[in-house]
Every structure is written in C-alpha cells, then in structure tokens.
Design a protein around this motif. Structure first.
Motif, PDB file in Angstrom:
ATOM      1  N   CYS A  97     -11.947   4.341  23.526  1.00 26.39           N
ATOM      2  CA  CYS A  97     -11.963   5.789  23.796  1.00 26.39           C
ATOM      3  C   CYS A  97     -13.358   6.366  24.011  1.00 26.39           C
ATOM      4  N   ARG A  98     -14.325   5.538  24.283  1.00 21.33           N
ATOM      5  CA  ARG A  98     -15.675   6.018  24.575  1.00 21.33           C
ATOM      6  C   ARG A  98     -15.675   6.690  25.946  1.00 21.33           C
ATOM      7  N   GLN A  99     -16.596   7.629  26.148  1.00 22.96           N
ATOM      8  CA  GLN A  99     -16.744   8.270  27.451  1.00 22.96           C
ATOM      9  C   GLN A  99     -18.203   8.613  27.691  1.00 22.96           C
ATOM     10  N   VAL A 100     -18.654   8.386  28.918  1.00 23.87           N
ATOM     11  CA  VAL A 100     -20.022   8.715  29.339  1.00 23.87           C
ATOM     12  C   VAL A 100     -19.943   9.485  30.643  1.00 23.87           C
ATOM     13  N   THR A 101     -20.632  10.622  30.720  1.00 24.43           N
ATOM     14  CA  THR A 101     -20.730  11.366  31.975  1.00 24.43           C
ATOM     15  C   THR A 101     -22.186  11.718  32.248  1.00 24.43           C
ATOM     16  N   GLY A 102     -22.540  11.850  33.516  1.00 28.41           N
ATOM     17  CA  GLY A 102     -23.900  12.204  33.889  1.00 28.41           C
ATOM     18  C   GLY A 102     -23.915  13.072  35.136  1.00 28.41           C
ATOM     19  N   LEU A 103     -24.973  13.862  35.283  1.00 26.06           N
ATOM     20  CA  LEU A 103     -25.104  14.788  36.414  1.00 26.06           C
ATOM     21  C   LEU A 103     -26.549  14.841  36.867  1.00 26.06           C
ATOM     22  N   LEU A 104     -26.753  14.826  38.186  1.00 26.57           N
ATOM     23  CA  LEU A 104     -28.071  15.010  38.780  1.00 26.57           C
ATOM     24  C   LEU A 104     -27.902  15.856  40.021  1.00 26.57           C
ATOM     25  N   GLY A 105     -28.706  16.924  40.135  1.00 29.96           N
ATOM     26  CA  GLY A 105     -28.548  17.778  41.304  1.00 29.96           C
ATOM     27  C   GLY A 105     -29.734  18.689  41.526  1.00 29.96           C
ATOM     28  N   TYR A 106     -29.690  19.360  42.657  1.00 30.15           N
ATOM     29  CA  TYR A 106     -30.667  20.403  42.991  1.00 30.15           C
ATOM     30  C   TYR A 106     -29.867  21.639  43.373  1.00 30.15           C
ATOM     31  N   GLU A 107     -30.042  22.733  42.624  1.00 31.49           N
ATOM     32  CA  GLU A 107     -29.200  23.907  42.805  1.00 31.49           C
ATOM     33  C   GLU A 107     -30.029  25.184  42.811  1.00 31.49           C
ATOM     34  N   THR A 108     -29.782  26.027  43.824  1.00 34.34           N
ATOM     35  CA  THR A 108     -30.385  27.351  43.913  1.00 34.34           C
ATOM     36  C   THR A 108     -29.258  28.361  44.114  1.00 34.34           C
ATOM     37  N   ALA A 109     -29.615  29.641  44.227  1.00 35.82           N
ATOM     38  CA  ALA A 109     -28.594  30.665  44.458  1.00 35.82           C
ATOM     39  C   ALA A 109     -27.977  30.530  45.847  1.00 35.82           C
ATOM     40  N   ASP A 110     -28.708  29.964  46.810  1.00 35.32           N
ATOM     41  CA  ASP A 110     -28.237  29.925  48.194  1.00 35.32           C
ATOM     42  C   ASP A 110     -27.669  28.581  48.628  1.00 35.32           C
ATOM     43  N   TYR A 111     -28.035  27.508  47.950  1.00 31.90           N
ATOM     44  CA  TYR A 111     -27.510  26.192  48.315  1.00 31.90           C
ATOM     45  C   TYR A 111     -27.718  25.227  47.154  1.00 31.90           C
ATOM     46  N   GLY A 112     -26.972  24.140  47.209  1.00 34.85           N
ATOM     47  CA  GLY A 112     -27.117  23.151  46.160  1.00 34.85           C
ATOM     48  C   GLY A 112     -26.341  21.889  46.469  1.00 34.85           C
ATOM     49  N   LEU A 113     -26.746  20.802  45.848  1.00 42.47           N
ATOM     50  CA  LEU A 113     -26.083  19.513  46.000  1.00 42.47           C
ATOM     51  C   LEU A 113     -26.215  18.762  44.690  1.00 42.47           C
ATOM     52  N   ASN A 114     -25.105  18.203  44.211  1.00 43.05           N
ATOM     53  CA  ASN A 114     -25.182  17.403  42.994  1.00 43.05           C
ATOM     54  C   ASN A 114     -24.232  16.223  43.062  1.00 43.05           C
ATOM     55  N   THR A 115     -24.461  15.272  42.191  1.00 38.03           N
ATOM     56  CA  THR A 115     -23.579  14.127  42.055  1.00 38.03           C
ATOM     57  C   THR A 115     -23.334  13.882  40.570  1.00 38.03           C
ATOM     58  N   SER A 116     -22.143  13.413  40.246  1.00 43.49           N
ATOM     59  CA  SER A 116     -21.815  13.153  38.853  1.00 43.49           C
ATOM     60  C   SER A 116     -21.119  11.809  38.713  1.00 43.49           C
ATOM     61  N   TYR A 117     -21.206  11.257  37.496  1.00 38.52           N
ATOM     62  CA  TYR A 117     -20.579   9.975  37.157  1.00 38.52           C
ATOM     63  C   TYR A 117     -19.828  10.173  35.846  1.00 38.52           C
ATOM     64  N   ASP A 118     -18.620   9.612  35.784  1.00 38.35           N
ATOM     65  CA  ASP A 118     -17.772   9.798  34.609  1.00 38.35           C
ATOM     66  C   ASP A 118     -16.934   8.543  34.419  1.00 38.35           C
ATOM     67  N   ILE A 119     -17.072   7.892  33.266  1.00 43.11           N
ATOM     68  CA  ILE A 119     -16.206   6.771  32.947  1.00 43.11           C
ATOM     69  C   ILE A 119     -15.665   6.952  31.540  1.00 43.11           C
ATOM     70  N   LEU A 120     -14.360   6.830  31.410  1.00 39.74           N
ATOM     71  CA  LEU A 120     -13.709   6.933  30.108  1.00 39.74           C
ATOM     72  C   LEU A 120     -12.856   5.693  29.884  1.00 39.74           C
ATOM     73  N   TYR A 121     -12.809   5.263  28.612  1.00 40.50           N
ATOM     74  CA  TYR A 121     -12.080   4.055  28.242  1.00 40.50           C
ATOM     75  C   TYR A 121     -10.853   4.420  27.417  1.00 40.50           C
ATOM     76  N   GLY A 122      -9.927   3.502  27.336  1.00 36.70           N
ATOM     77  CA  GLY A 122      -8.691   3.725  26.609  1.00 36.70           C
ATOM     78  C   GLY A 122      -8.639   3.014  25.279  1.00 36.70           C
ATOM     79  N   ASN A 123      -7.466   3.021  24.688  1.00 39.75           N
ATOM     80  CA  ASN A 123      -7.186   2.293  23.454  1.00 39.75           C
ATOM     81  C   ASN A 123      -5.677   2.341  23.213  1.00 39.75           C
ATOM     82  N   VAL A 124      -5.210   1.666  22.211  1.00 36.93           N
ATOM     83  CA  VAL A 124      -3.789   1.636  21.896  1.00 36.93           C
ATOM     84  C   VAL A 124      -3.256   3.058  21.724  1.00 36.93           C
ATOM     85  N   GLY A 125      -2.170   3.387  22.440  1.00 37.68           N
ATOM     86  CA  GLY A 125      -1.537   4.694  22.313  1.00 37.68           C
ATOM     87  C   GLY A 125      -2.048   5.752  23.253  1.00 37.68           C
ATOM     88  N   ALA A 126      -3.098   5.474  24.013  1.00 38.60           N
ATOM     89  CA  ALA A 126      -3.652   6.478  24.919  1.00 38.60           C
ATOM     90  C   ALA A 126      -2.754   6.669  26.134  1.00 38.60           C
TER      91      ALA A 126
END
Length: 363
Positions: free
Chosen positions: A199-228
């Motif tokens: 059930c561990r989870q790791v997420t990350g974000l990197l981007g460049y954002e202003t009021a007029d424009y922006g671009l970002n990328t994210s990564y997300d991995i989550l794991y399971g376990n018995v009963g999930a």
C-alpha cells in the motif's frame, strides 16, 4: 458572592480573549453545491434516471478549517482539516471519513511547505489549472475517478514554488485506510511489518507555471495488498499514472489540455490506457462563463474506448453564489461502461446523454 461573580467574569473574559486569538489565525470555510441530473441508458434496458447527485455538482461540497501560526523568521506552522459531505443526504464523503478531503499539519517557509497527514497528492495538483471542468459531475473524473480523488493517507508531502518553477512530492506508508468503497476508499492501509511495499504510494510533480501559461508533468505509483480494491490484491500489484498538463491564456479565454498515461498491473493482468483531454474556458460576460471540454480514453489492445464531450455554463449571482447548467455525452465502444455522471451507471457499450442544473454557495 461578589468575589465569585468577579472570578466568573474574569474567567469569561479570559475565554473570550483566547477565542479572539484563535479566530485571528483560523479560517472556517466551506462550499455547498447540489442540483438535479438526468441521464439516459443507465442500464442495459436503456432506462432513464433523474436524481440529486451525491459526489459532486460543479464542485464537491465541503467544510474546512485552515490555520497558521507565525513562528518568526518567515516560518509558519500550518494546518488544514477539510471534510467532504453529500448534500443530498448529509452523509460524510471520502469513505465516511470525518476529515476525508484533508487532515494535515506542517511547516511553511521560504523553502516551501512540508505537510504530514492525509493530503491531496501531486496527481491532483497537476491537473488543477489545465482541466477547465475540474471535479464537475460530467468531466474526465467520470472516465478516471481517481483523478479528482487523488489523496494519500499516512503521507508526508512537499510543495515549493521558486520563480514559477513548481516542485512537489508525496510519500505514503499506507495510501488508503478506508474500505468503505468508491474511488476515495479502496481499503489499503499499509504499514505492514516485513512488507514495506504494501500500500505504499509515491507521487511527484515538476512544472513551470505563471498566471498566463504553464506546463507540468507528474508521476504517481501506488501499490496494493491483500484486500485492496481494483484488483491490487498483492504488494506486487501496482497502478501507475504519468501526466502531462498545460494551459495558456488567449485573450479572455483559457485553453487547457493534458495526457494521462496509465498502466495497471493487477491480479487480472496488465491494462494500459491513454486519456487525452482538451478544454476551453471563456467568460461570455462579466457574470457568466462557458466551459467546454472533449476527452478520449484509448485502452491499448482493446476496442473498449471512450469519448466524451461536455459544455457547462455558469452564471454568478454574487462573488460567492452561482447557478450552472451542463450538457454532456459519453460514447462507449466495445464492452466499455463508463457513465457520464461520476458515480453513475450506464449499460455496457451504450452511449449516454445527460443534462444537469445546480446551485452552489461558498463561505
């Protein structure tokens, strides 16, 4: 008697002073949003349904408390307690949690903000500015319910903004302690001795954002376990999303687009898909805004693809109150059964049309 009265008056004055101090550093806020929705083809027989939605209207309803304390030298102690609720019945949201939307305490300074507790993660933050419909009842959250519910239990988080460069991450030792069901409660508490991946989870974000424009990328991995839930019944199972999101202002309009690449290694096998979305938000008048979005989910090695188109018009009665209406259509191919309305139902392989109207007030 006179002495007792004086003592009581002094005590009340002290309590009043303490309350006044607390109010200066704590904000109580909330939002109530509900309405009516009509959809067709809610089952294989092609039946129609009219209902008051539980999950969201244009925004999910909530009640929250946010506080800060100045510790000096630019350092602050911060906390957020935010509860989700369903206006149709008054029930608590997010798997029946008391503060299911957020329950964090942290430190904020020039270095950014570090938080501990149940919190929104980087997948949630990545699409906030690019997704013009956000958590609307008809939106990409209907295609991937995790997106508007991307939160992690037992998590430590970091978010910093340095000259418009945004960096963030979360690490969870047990991503979801509730087994109440639904996208916000999948029964994976983690913190298992001898199995750190459970059930561990790791997420990350990197981007460049202003009021007029922006671009970002994210990564997300989550794991399971018995009963999930979701077929992630082993810590060897995982669900991974990589997103790219961007937005730009063109005159008064905002254009937002993104891609969510998903890979799920469940007990039933490997499933891979790509979800694309493109939207435009345009203020038609000072008191009204039109939002239009199209989306497509392409499931690899399968004919079960999904196409969506939604238009929403919001009219602002005041700074805090608004009425809105929306039209939408979800096209299901193959055996796909993605409902237009989040949390709704549709017959497998059937298209679904819907109309909704609602009222919201924030405080």
């Amino acid at each position: 008697m006179k002495k007792a009265i004086c003592c009581a008056a002094a005590l009340l004055a002290g309590v009043g002073a303490s309350a006044a101090m607390a109010q200066s550093s704590v904000t109580v806020y909330g939002l109530i949003d509900t309405g009516l929705v009509y959809t067709n083809n809610v089952n294989a027989a092609g039946a129609n349904a009219t209902k008051m939605p539980s999950l969201t209207g244009s925004f999910p309803s909530r009640l929250g408390f946010r506080g800060t304390e100045d510790l000096g030298n630019g350092l602050q102690a911060v906390f957020t307690l935010e509860q989700g609720l369903s206006p149709d019945t008054g029930a608590m949201g997010q798997g029946n949690r008391l503060f299911g939307r957020q329950a964090t305490v942290g430190l904020k300074g020039a270095f950014g903000t570090v938080t501990l507790g149940r919190q929104i993660n980087m997948t949630y933050l990545a699409g906030q500015k690019a997704d013009v419909l956000g958590p609307n009842l008809f939106a990409i959250g209907s295609i991937d319910p995790y997106l508007p519910n991307a939160r992690s239990d037992n998590a430590i988080g970091y978010l910093g903004n340095f000259n418009n460069v945004v960096i963030g991450a979360t690490y969870s030792t047990g991503r979801d302690a509730s087994a109440a069901g639904g996208p916000a409660a999948t029964g994976c508490p983690g913190e298992v001795a001898g199995n750190a991946r459970a059930c561990r989870q790791v997420t990350g974000l990197l981007g460049y954002e202003t009021a007029d424009y922006g671009l970002n990328t994210s990564y997300d991995i989550l794991y399971g376990n018995v009963g999930a839930a979701g077929g992630l019944t082993s810590s060897d199972n995982s669900d991974k999303r990589i997103t790219v999101n961007g937005y730009v202002k063109v005159g008064a309009a905002k254009i937002g687009a993104g891609l969510i690449e998903r890979s799920t290694r469940a007990a039933t096998g490997l499933t891979e898909s790509d979800l694309y979305y493109l939207g435009v938000s345009y203020p038609m008048t000072p008191l009204s805004t039109l939002d239009v979005q199209v989306a497509r989910r392409d499931t690899r090695n399968s004919s079960s693809d999904v196409d969506m188109v939604v238009a929403r018009l919001t009219y602002y009665l005041s700074r805090r109150s608004a009425v809105y209406g929306a039209l939408g259509r979800m096209n299901n191919s193959g055996t796909s059964a993605v409902a237009l309305d989040a949390g709704g139902t549709v017959g497998a392989g059937l298209s679904q049309n819907g109309i909704m109207a609602g009222l919201r007030h924030s405080f």
